[in-house]
Write a protein that holds these residues in place. Structure first.
Motif: not given
Length: 138
Positions: A36, A39, A43, A56, A60, A64
């Motif tokens: 996380d 990610v 970003h 996006w 992501a 995950r």
């Protein structure tokens, strides 16, 4: 800057053929947190725009899902390590390698769709984190 591929390689360098001890529950729980974090970091680094949000989100989700799949397989491997035969041991490594390959393909597909729509300056931003770590120091 960490290479983006770290999100794709959750196996880690500490895993070895003969490792039999089960990881703690906290290891399993905390492994999702770096994904996380990664990610969010990507970003920001890639300067994802609102227009790119849907593509996006797919990237992501793949990151995950890949991490969860590999985590689950590693947990199963560790949970069963003491009872596995040599063949079962090798099979568990094969399952992890196969999941890693499938996850890499899913990441390629999701990221390619995002990358194709990026303007050239943003593509240059995206290229840097995907280069090998040694390329970052040159």
């Amino acid at each position: 800057m960490k290479p983006a591929l770290l999100a794709l390689a959750p196996l880690g360098a500490s895993t070895c053929w003969a490792q039999a001890s089960a990881p703690t529950a906290s290891w399993h729980q905390h492994h999702a947190e770096p994904v996380d974090d990664r990610v969010k970091q990507l970003h920001a680094e890639l300067k994802i725009t609102p227009a790119e949000a849907d593509k996006w989100a797919k990237v992501a989700d793949v990151m995950r899902n890949n991490a969860k799949t590999i985590d689950d397989l590693i947990q199963q491997r560790h949970d069963n390590a003491q009872q596995q035969t040599a063949v079962e041991n090798l099979q568990s490594w094969n399952e992890i390698a196969q999941a890693n390959a499938e996850g890499s393909k899913a990441m390629l597909d999701a990221f390619s769709a995002l990358y194709a729509d990026m303007p050239d300056p943003q593509k240059k931003l995206a290229d840097a984190p995907f280069r090998p770590a040694e390329a970052h120091t040159k």
